[in-house]
Design a protein around this motif. Structure first.
Motif, PDB file in Angstrom:
ATOM      1  N   GLU A  18      -4.038  -8.529   6.728  1.00  0.00           N
ATOM      2  CA  GLU A  18      -4.608  -6.996   6.826  1.00  0.00           C
ATOM      3  C   GLU A  18      -5.164  -6.890   8.435  1.00  0.00           C
ATOM      4  OE1 GLU A  18      -6.778  -5.571   2.509  1.00  0.00           O
ATOM      5  OE2 GLU A  18      -7.945  -6.834   4.166  1.00  0.00           O
ATOM      6  N   ARG A  19      -5.953  -7.984   8.874  1.00  0.00           N
ATOM      7  CA  ARG A  19      -6.375  -7.809  10.249  1.00  0.00           C
ATOM      8  C   ARG A  19      -5.227  -7.900  11.315  1.00  0.00           C
ATOM      9  NH1 ARG A  19     -10.399 -11.204   8.969  1.00  0.00           N
ATOM     10  NH2 ARG A  19      -8.940 -12.878   9.470  1.00  0.00           N
ATOM     11  N   LEU A  47      -4.568   2.308   6.247  1.00  0.00           N
ATOM     12  CA  LEU A  47      -3.928   1.899   5.338  1.00  0.00           C
ATOM     13  C   LEU A  47      -4.620   2.304   3.831  1.00  0.00           C
ATOM     14  CD1 LEU A  47      -3.673  -1.871   6.662  1.00  0.00           C
ATOM     15  CD2 LEU A  47      -1.824   0.083   6.390  1.00  0.00           C
ATOM     16  N   GLY A  48      -4.013   2.913   2.905  1.00  0.00           N
ATOM     17  CA  GLY A  48      -4.725   3.313   1.525  1.00  0.00           C
ATOM     18  C   GLY A  48      -4.878   2.381   0.618  1.00  0.00           C
ATOM     19  N   VAL A  88       1.030  -1.228  -0.163  1.00  0.00           N
ATOM     20  CA  VAL A  88       0.080  -0.011  -0.029  1.00  0.00           C
ATOM     21  C   VAL A  88       0.845   1.160  -0.103  1.00  0.00           C
ATOM     22  CG1 VAL A  88      -2.016  -1.273   1.335  1.00  0.00           C
ATOM     23  CG2 VAL A  88      -0.069   0.118   2.531  1.00  0.00           C
ATOM     24  N   PRO A  89       0.375   2.479  -0.386  1.00  0.00           N
ATOM     25  CA  PRO A  89       1.103   3.691  -0.227  1.00  0.00           C
ATOM     26  C   PRO A  89       1.479   3.721   1.268  1.00  0.00           C
ATOM     27  CG  PRO A  89      -0.926   3.944  -1.303  1.00  0.00           C
ATOM     28  CD  PRO A  89      -0.985   2.878  -0.817  1.00  0.00           C
ATOM     29  N   ARG A 146       4.981  -2.490   2.865  1.00  0.00           N
ATOM     30  CA  ARG A 146       4.370  -3.798   2.331  1.00  0.00           C
ATOM     31  C   ARG A 146       4.379  -4.790   3.561  1.00  0.00           C
ATOM     32  NH1 ARG A 146       8.061  -6.462  -2.024  1.00  0.00           N
ATOM     33  NH2 ARG A 146       6.651  -4.992  -3.435  1.00  0.00           N
ATOM     34  N   MET A 147       3.346  -5.321   3.817  1.00  0.00           N
ATOM     35  CA  MET A 147       2.975  -6.430   4.695  1.00  0.00           C
ATOM     36  C   MET A 147       3.211  -7.865   4.147  1.00  0.00           C
ATOM     37  SD  MET A 147       1.039  -3.472   5.176  1.00  0.00           S
ATOM     38  CE  MET A 147      -0.744  -3.771   4.425  1.00  0.00           C
ATOM     39  N   ALA A 148       3.796  -8.679   4.790  1.00  0.00           N
ATOM     40  CA  ALA A 148       4.000  -9.930   3.984  1.00  0.00           C
ATOM     41  C   ALA A 148       4.100 -11.006   5.113  1.00  0.00           C
ATOM     42  CB  ALA A 148       5.480  -9.934   3.438  1.00  0.00           C
ATOM     43  N   GLY A 149       3.538 -12.250   4.797  1.00  0.00           N
ATOM     44  CA  GLY A 149       3.511 -13.405   5.805  1.00  0.00           C
ATOM     45  C   GLY A 149       2.553 -14.670   5.284  1.00  0.00           C
ATOM     46  N   THR A 150       2.527 -15.423   6.196  1.00  0.00           N
ATOM     47  CA  THR A 150       1.870 -16.809   5.879  1.00  0.00           C
ATOM     48  C   THR A 150       2.588 -17.838   5.244  1.00  0.00           C
ATOM     49  OG1 THR A 150       0.489 -16.695   3.719  1.00  0.00           O
ATOM     50  CG2 THR A 150      -0.546 -15.535   5.792  1.00  0.00           C
TER      51      THR A 150
END
Ligand SMILES: Cc1cc2nc3c(=O)[nH]c(=O)nc-3n(C[C@H](O)[C@H](O)[C@H](O)COP(=O)(O)OP(=O)(O)OC[C@H]3O[C@@H](n4cnc5c(N)ncnc54)[C@H](O)[C@@H]3O)c2cc1C
Length: 416
Positions: free
Chosen positions: A331-332, A343-344, A280-281, A308-312
């Motif tokens: 996201e949660r 978060l845009g 996301v921005p 950047r959110m990264a996982g699993t």
């Protein structure tokens, strides 16, 4: 007529590209074959962490019990899709045998050693004029909701300290002082001051250009369909765009590494381990230092104007479908740990297949000591962190130089 080169690399991810660069730097004739575009596999949308200070392997005491709890929860960070696969059963068996403390400690040491050597090389590559990939050595934070999560991370700090690394436990207020966007409800965290992060796609594509400038030939949209072998020597490589021959073939095909060497009856236990990222921005409230959302196992990384959110981690075979349930779980988790962050609109939702070995160590070397074939795969969660040193080690093997690290623990023969 087949085109000939000293070295043929299959795979244009971080491992193939770092290898092409290290070979071209030595003046060795190298050709890289990639079925899609450079950096279109797992090396594109990952978290970009270069983290020698956080080198705990997946197989560890207690992990099997925790995995059983996670398996029943579709929102958990870990999932195994049940399927009748002998390869998966063998992989799980090998994983289980690596879960004792002594093996875990030795893996930790080896993973840290590879990542440290790579980090040194990253710092040198970042100084190349014109190669910009957001290299920032500002450290990392790990944030925990629960006391149990924090306690486990503090235990890891003791292992790190034994190996000469640095890290500091932070209470909830100290953590919020450093990362104000974090929730006030957290139990605390850890600061690892020596680690770094990059924008992975910029690195891999930029380094590929540097390799090309030094003489490497890069063939994109060129899929390797079949390799003909005489013993373990590749005699002809048939692709969707012509035939090739070589003195040495480097297999750097990540999660797709088993098929092409199947005729050799080589046991390469590499399981695709799917992960997701959301880019996301970057909200203003998020600073310049990445944060691991501890229990959720989500890495949040600032990358230029993006976040950047990264996982699993899903063991579901070579399946690239997107589970929106897992995307929403990321996201949660971000909203729980970083509640005030707005978060845009998404720039990208991405998934990639990590090439994961059961002992969580990469496979680097010539199988059976033969000439003609070098395997460079299985880097799991640490392919970015270990890419540049892997490229160097393969180039050292090709040019018969002494290797800068002992390659025995990474030998393809350990699974025979
Ligand atoms: C969510 C997530 C977060 C991650 N975060 C990090 C992190 O922070 N730090 C870190 O170090 N690592 C991280 N990783 C792991 C890292 O992304 C991988 O270890 C790394 O990208 C593997 O690189 P590779 O070159 O082996 O594979 P890939 O990048 O997948 O490259 C393999 C290439 O081979 C090509 N190929 C396959 N078969 C053929 C064929 N027959 N012919 C021609 N080409 C072929 C594919 O198209 C692909 O481009 C993360 C992974 C995920 C999923």
């Amino acid at each position: 007529m087949a085109e000939h080169s000293d070295v043929l690399i299959v795979g244009g991810g971080v491992i193939g590209v770092c290898t092409a660069y290290s070979l071209a730097e030595r003046g060795i004739g190298v050709r890289l074959l990639e079925r899609d575009q450079i950096c279109s596999g797992c090396s594109h949308g990952n978290a970009g962490w270069l983290f020698p200070s956080h080198s705990m392997p997946l197989p560890a005491p207690g992990v099997i019990r925790q995995a059983f709890d996670w398996l029943t929860d579709p929102k958990s960070p870990f999932y195994i899709k049940p399927r009748p696969s002998l390869e998966l059963v063998h992989w799980l068996w090998r994983f289980w045998t690596a879960c004792d403390r002594a093996t875990m400690l030795e893996s930790y040491r080896l993973r840290r050693e590879l990542s440290l050597a790579s980090l040194e090389r990253y710092a040198k590559l970042a100084a190349l004029p014109g190669l910009e990939f957001g290299f920032a050595q500002r450290g990392l934070f790990l944030a925990f909701h629960t006391r149990a999560g924090l306690a486990a991370a503090v235990e890891e700090l003791a292992i790190l300290a034994e190996l000469g690394g640095r890290g500091q436990k932070l209470g909830p207020e100290e953590l919020r002082d450093r990362v104000p966007a974090l929730s006030p409800k957290l139990a605390g965290g850890i600061h690892l001051p020596d680690d770094a992060h990059i924008t992975p796609g910029d690195f891999v594509r930029g380094l590929a250009e540097e390799a090309r400038r030094r003489g490497a030939a890069l063939h994109t949209e060129t899929e390797v369909l079949e390799i003909e072998w005489r013993r373990a020597h590749p005699t002809r490589v048939t692709t969707s765009r012509g035939e090739f021959t070589c003195e040495d073939l480097v297999l750097a095909t990540g999660a797709w590494s088993t098929r092409l060497v199947r005729p050799l009856r080589l046991r390469l236990p590499v399981q695709p381990a799917k992960g997701y990222s959301i880019t996301v921005p970057r909200p203003e409230a998020f600073g310049e230092i990445p944060v691991m959302l501890g229990e959720a196992k989500v890495g949040v990384t600032p990358m230029g104007s993006n976040l950047r959110m990264a996982g699993t981690l899903e063991l579901a075979g070579l399946d690239l479908s997107v589970s929106m349930q897992r995307v929403r779980a990321i996201e949660r988790a971000t909203r729980t740990y970083l509640p005030d962050l707005s978060l845009g609109e998404q720039v990208e939702i991405w998934r990639g297949l990590r090439p994961l070995t059961p002992d969580d160590l990469p496979i680097i070397g010539r199988p059976g000591g033969t000439r003609g074939l070098i395997i460079a795969t299985g880097h799991g969660m640490k392919g970015m962190a270990q890419g540049p040193i892997t490229g160097e080690l393969v180039a050292q093997l090709v040019s018969d130089e002494p290797t800068s690290l002992d390659l025995r623990p990474f030998s393809p023969d350990r699974f025979a």
